[in-house]
Structures are given as C-alpha cells and as structure tokens.
Enzyme design. Structure first.
Site, mmCIF file in Angstrom:
data_model
loop_
_atom_site.group_PDB
_atom_site.id
_atom_site.type_symbol
_atom_site.label_atom_id
_atom_site.label_comp_id
_atom_site.label_asym_id
_atom_site.label_seq_id
_atom_site.Cartn_x
_atom_site.Cartn_y
_atom_site.Cartn_z
ATOM 1 N N ASP A 99 0.913 -1.131 0.000
ATOM 2 C CA ASP A 99 0.000 0.000 0.000
ATOM 3 C C ASP A 99 0.949 1.176 0.000
ATOM 4 O O ASP A 99 1.575 1.475 1.019
ATOM 5 C CB ASP A 99 -0.860 0.000 1.273
ATOM 6 C CG ASP A 99 -1.829 1.155 1.257
ATOM 7 O OD1 ASP A 99 -1.419 2.282 0.917
ATOM 8 O OD2 ASP A 99 -3.011 0.948 1.570
ATOM 9 N N HIS A 100 1.093 1.830 -1.151
ATOM 10 C CA HIS A 100 2.222 2.755 -1.247
ATOM 11 C C HIS A 100 2.098 3.947 -0.296
ATOM 12 O O HIS A 100 3.080 4.615 -0.003
ATOM 13 C CB HIS A 100 2.460 3.206 -2.699
ATOM 14 C CG HIS A 100 1.495 4.234 -3.193
ATOM 15 N ND1 HIS A 100 0.269 3.916 -3.689
ATOM 16 C CD2 HIS A 100 1.580 5.578 -3.277
ATOM 17 C CE1 HIS A 100 -0.360 5.020 -4.057
ATOM 18 N NE2 HIS A 100 0.417 6.052 -3.816
ATOM 19 N N HIS A 154 -5.632 2.836 1.138
ATOM 20 C CA HIS A 154 -4.906 4.023 1.605
ATOM 21 C C HIS A 154 -5.598 4.732 2.778
ATOM 22 O O HIS A 154 -4.977 5.053 3.782
ATOM 23 C CB HIS A 154 -4.742 5.034 0.466
ATOM 24 C CG HIS A 154 -4.133 4.451 -0.775
ATOM 25 N ND1 HIS A 154 -3.173 3.464 -0.751
ATOM 26 C CD2 HIS A 154 -4.346 4.721 -2.086
ATOM 27 C CE1 HIS A 154 -2.829 3.167 -1.994
ATOM 28 N NE2 HIS A 154 -3.525 3.898 -2.821
HETATM 29 C C1 BG6 Z 1 -3.421 4.536 -6.355
HETATM 30 C C2 BG6 Z 1 -4.787 4.586 -6.969
HETATM 31 O O1 BG6 Z 1 -3.327 3.480 -5.454
HETATM 32 O O2 BG6 Z 1 -3.177 5.752 -5.664
HETATM 33 C C3 BG6 Z 1 -4.903 5.773 -7.898
HETATM 34 O O3 BG6 Z 1 -5.018 3.388 -7.696
HETATM 35 C C4 BG6 Z 1 -4.547 7.051 -7.180
HETATM 36 O O4 BG6 Z 1 -6.215 5.870 -8.434
HETATM 37 C C5 BG6 Z 1 -3.196 6.901 -6.484
HETATM 38 O O5 BG6 Z 1 -4.494 8.097 -8.126
HETATM 39 C C6 BG6 Z 1 -2.900 8.098 -5.598
HETATM 40 O O6 BG6 Z 1 -1.590 8.009 -5.151
HETATM 41 P P1 BG6 Z 1 -0.786 9.302 -4.729
HETATM 42 O O7 BG6 Z 1 0.489 8.783 -4.175
HETATM 43 O O8 BG6 Z 1 -0.615 10.134 -5.964
HETATM 44 O O9 BG6 Z 1 -1.636 9.990 -3.719
#
Ligand code: BG6
Length: 503
Positions: free
Chosen positions: A186-187, A249
C-alpha cells in the site's frame, strides 16, 4: 541503513504505467543514491514485443520524466541500463515462465542476476492469481530458501475486489509463499509523512495524553486528487473510489492515527495494532449506509481553468457507468480511546486541489471567558498532518492580537518538510522496494489486515451493488456533491478549510 544483499527484481507488467512512472524510476534513484547493492538486476516481464534495447530506451525516458534523481550523464545511465533485461511472454504461458527460469538460472550462473529474487506483480489485478500459479508451476518460488538466496513477492493493491476474493488471493499466495515472503503493498505506507504519524504520536509526550475521546471532537481524512482516471478507465470502472482508495490508503491512514502504541516496530507488533483498529470500526449497518456514505461521480468541468471531460466520457468507461469517483463517509471506532468520536473520510478524483491531509479537531474550550461574548465563539484547536503536497504539519491555536484590548484570533504554527530538510521527501516506492529487498515487512499489509478492511466495507459494497438510488454527480473541479457537505454539516461541523456560508 544496510544495503540489501544482491537481488534480481522481476517485474510482471513491465509495459504498464506503474513500471514506467514509479518502479523503474524508484530503482534508478536508489541506485544513484548508492542504496542498492553493487550486484542487482531488473527483469521486465510483459506481453509486448520488445528487445532489451528498446526496453532500456523506454525506461530511460521514464527515468528522465519521473525519477527523483535524473540521469546525470551517460556513464551512470549506462551502468544502470546494463542491469535491465526484458523477457517477453504472456502471463498464462507455461513456456514463458520456463524460459524465465532459464534466463534467471543463467544470469545467476554468470553473476549478472543474483539468485535472490523479488517478484513484483505490477499487472492488472486479474493476472495476480495466474502469475502466482505459473511461478509455482515453474518452480520459481522457493518457500524454504531462507535466509539466502531468498524469493519474495510484492503484490500491488487491490488485494481482491471484496472479502471473498481477497481471501482467495491470500490463500493462493499463502499456499505458494510463506507469509514473511509476501509483501502486500500500500504505497501510502511508504510515504515519509505517513511514517511520521507514529513518530509524531509516540516520540513526543505532548500529543498522547490528548489523543482520545476526552479531547478530540472529531477526525477528518481527505485524499483529494485533481487527476481523473488517467488512461486506467478499464481498471477503475471495476474498482471505484471505495475499492481504489478507501479500502487501502484511507483505512491505513485511519489505523495509524487511531492505533495504540505497538510494543516495538517489529512488523507483527505494528500490524497487530492496526488490525485491532480495523476490527473495532463500527460496521455501518445496511440500513444506515444511505445516511453515512455518499458516493458520486464527476461530470465535465474545469480544473485550473482547463476543461476536463466527465467520467463517463473517459476512455474505456461505459457511458452508463455507475462507478463512484468520490466517496465521503462517516464512521466511528468502538473502543475505549475513540468511543463517540466521528471519523469523516473523503476521497475523490477531479476535485479542485490535490491535497491529502488528516486533521484532528480538538474539542472547544468551555463557553465561558474567551469562548463567550464578546470574544467568542472561537475556533477550536486543529492539528493538520499534510500528507501531500507541501508535506508538513500545522497546529492552529488562538493568540492575543497585539495591542490594547483583548482581540483574539486563530494562528497557525507550521512545519514544512522542504523548508526544514531542504528537499521534498523521496517517493514512497523507493522506501518500499528497499524494505522488501531487505525483508522488512513493517510497512506492508498483512492478510488479516486486508481482510478486516474488506469486512468493514462489505455492507457498503453490497448496498452499492443493490441500491437503485441514482448516483449523485459533481462537476469536475468542485468538492463533490452537496450530500457530502450535508454529511458533516448535519453534525454541526465543516470540512477542514471549508468556510461557513450560512447563518
Ligand atoms: C493509487 C490509486 O493506489 O493511488 C490511484 O489506484 C490514485 O487511483 C493513487 O491516483 C494516488 O496516489 P498518490 O500517491 O498520488 O496519492
């Protein structure tokens, strides 16, 4: 921190956006910062016809565009590019996996592809299971190979599309790998500002005593994006904001804000505490979903003076799609610390501003003295954790306006990462790739955590599937539908940053 031991990263879905925008740029930045071992290799695996050379050229462009550290000169790029290889195959073709095994065995024999392997599922989710099956069938996974050489797998979200499919995927992965070889990404957990939540809470003594229902009025978590579906219409239309952002997230952010202090930073100690929060989330009963959850979809509008199309006009999105691109919901955590404190969660695409933040709204002081006429009512204290952009923390409190009299006004004390440390934090994928290569799963999610998050969403998803209520819409460039404002206004509260426009 120690560099990981030599390893080979095998990326399934090497022609995709994730590889181009995130993975290879992250590996390159780590390489340039000297955080990777001298010996490492990256093998891109995908269906498109490419040679090593054309793959390297594409990745050069990707690094030029997206990496934190840009290729400074030909030498450094050349040293990196020599480690990139491309392997063409479909994800279902046993022969492609057998030839992958040969390629890896040959590389490990001549020292160009270290024998410890990190498999990265960067494909569309429907390929996760077939790839794991093929990896097992080709005997590319070695659950007993530990500590070295090791084989590990990184699985991108979404893990399943509901509780049942998440369980299936977890069972499949558990059958092929041991749990400590599985890294569910989960980045958001790799973002510095997200890691800082625990540091703020547990490395300072002033927050913990007031971090509970006695002092906190409510908590808001907003993840707002200006982008639309960016060419991912086919995936997104099957997911929607609940599956794409809330299940992972946003619930992860909620866990970090709400959890108890773990007894150590060992992966399972941290994850045990997060699971407890997820399990304590008050399930939203089916008959309350309509009240506590707002879903909506964007129509055409304007963002930053640019006209943008509506969701149903995006590529690969059916023109009668009922997928939500916005969600706002209200939930509570049924435990001693948080009983009665509402958590308002909100996320959406094509909103006016990119902004992810958590705001902790403290209770107002008693309505006497300053919080009464002629000074009050006064705005309560708010602690804002800015996840991105303009990463930092601010605290709002009341100060006396200098001069005669007792004028009082809210003041914001601010900490900013770039200002304080001279640079914005590195990309989340850098940290997560490095941790997976080191075998540290603290910042990855465990199977029970993923399943507990799906359990919370289950009644909402069921209701979405069955409800015949017309999906509200919002023009791109606005903060979602009116219903989302009503969700919080009816409790006498405002979204953080919103200005009250009624008496
Ligand atoms: C991803 C989603 O996990 O996270 C995307 O699949 C989203 O839809 C993205 O745009 C958002 O990541 P960040 O790091 O730009 O907030």
């Amino acid at each position: 921190m120690d560099r990981p031991e030599p390893f080979t990263l095998v990326v399934f879905g090497a022609s995709g956006d994730l590889t181009r925008r995130k993975l290879v740029p992250a590996v390159y930045s780590l390489f340039r910062d000297g955080q990777l071992p001298e010996r490492f290799a990256v093998v891109g695996f995908a269906r498109r016809d490419k040679t090593d050379e054309s793959f390297r050229n594409e990745m050069r462009e990707a690094v030029d565009t997206f990496a934190r550290v840009k290729p400074a000169n030909g030498d450094e790029w050349g040293r990196f590019a020599a480690r990139l290889r491309y392997h063409r195959s479909s994800f279902e073709d046993p022969e492609g996996f057998r030839s992958l095994r040969e390629l890896l065995a040959k590389g490990s024999g001549d020292g160009t592809m270290p024998a410890s392997r990190l498999f990265y599922l960067a494909t569309q989710p429907q390929w996760f299971a077939p790839v794991i099956d093929q990896l097992s069938a080709a005997e590319l996974i070695c659950p007993e190979c530990r500590p070295s050489p090791w084989s590990r797998i990184i699985i991108e979200k979404p893990i399943g599309r509901d509780l049942a499919t998440a369980r299936e995927l977890n069972a499949l992965a558990d059958g092929a790998f041991a749990e400590d070889q599985i890294f569910r990404i989960d980045h958001y957990l790799g973002k510095e500002t997200v890691q800082n939540i625990l540091v703020l809470r547990f490395a300072n003594s002033i927050f913990e005593p007031v971090w509970n229902q006695k002092y906190v009025d409510h908590v808001q978590i907003t993840v707002a994006e200006t982008i639309g579906v960016e060419g991912r219409g086919a995936y997104y239309d099957r997911a929607g904001a609940l599956r794409d952002m809330v299940q992972n997230h946003i619930l992860q952010l909620l866990c970090l804000v709400a959890m108890e202090s773990p007894s150590s930073l060992a992966p399972n100690d941290v994850r045990d505490e997060k699971v407890k929060v997820l399990k304590a989330l008050r399930p939203i009963p089916r008959d309350c979903v309509a009240n506590d959850v707002v879903r909506a979809q964007y129509t055409a509008g304007t963002i930053g003076r640019k006209a943008v199309p509506g969701y149903r006009e995006e590529d690969n999105v059916p023109n009668d799609s009922t997928t939500e691109t916005f969600v706002a919901l209200k939930t509570c955590i049924n435990n001693w610390r948080w009983k009665g404190v509402p958590f308002y969660l909100r996320t959406g695409k094509r909103l006016p501003r990119r902004m992810s933040e958590i705001s902790i709204h403290f209770k107002a002081v008693p309505e006497v003295l300053f919080n009464a006429a002629p000074f009050g009512p006064m705005e309560p204290n708010v602690l804002v954790l800015r996840i991105q952009p303009n990463e930092g923390i601010s605290m709002q409190f009341q100060v006396k306006q200098p001069g005669p009299g007792t004028g009082i006004r809210p003041f914001r004390m601010d900490f900013g990462y770039s200002h304080s440390f001279g640079h914005a934090p590195p990309d989340a994928y850098e940290r997560l790739l490095l941790d997976a290569a080191r075998g540290d799963s603290t910042l990855f999610t465990r199977s029970d955590e993923v399943e507990a998050a799906w359990s919370f969403l289950a009644p909402i998803l069921e209701w979405c599937g069955e409800s015949d209520v017309e999906l509200p819409v919002y023009p791109a460039g606005t903060w979602g539908p009116e219903d989302a404002d009503n969700l919080i206004h009816r409790d006498g509260r405002l979204w953080h940053g919103e200005v009250k426009t009624w008496a």
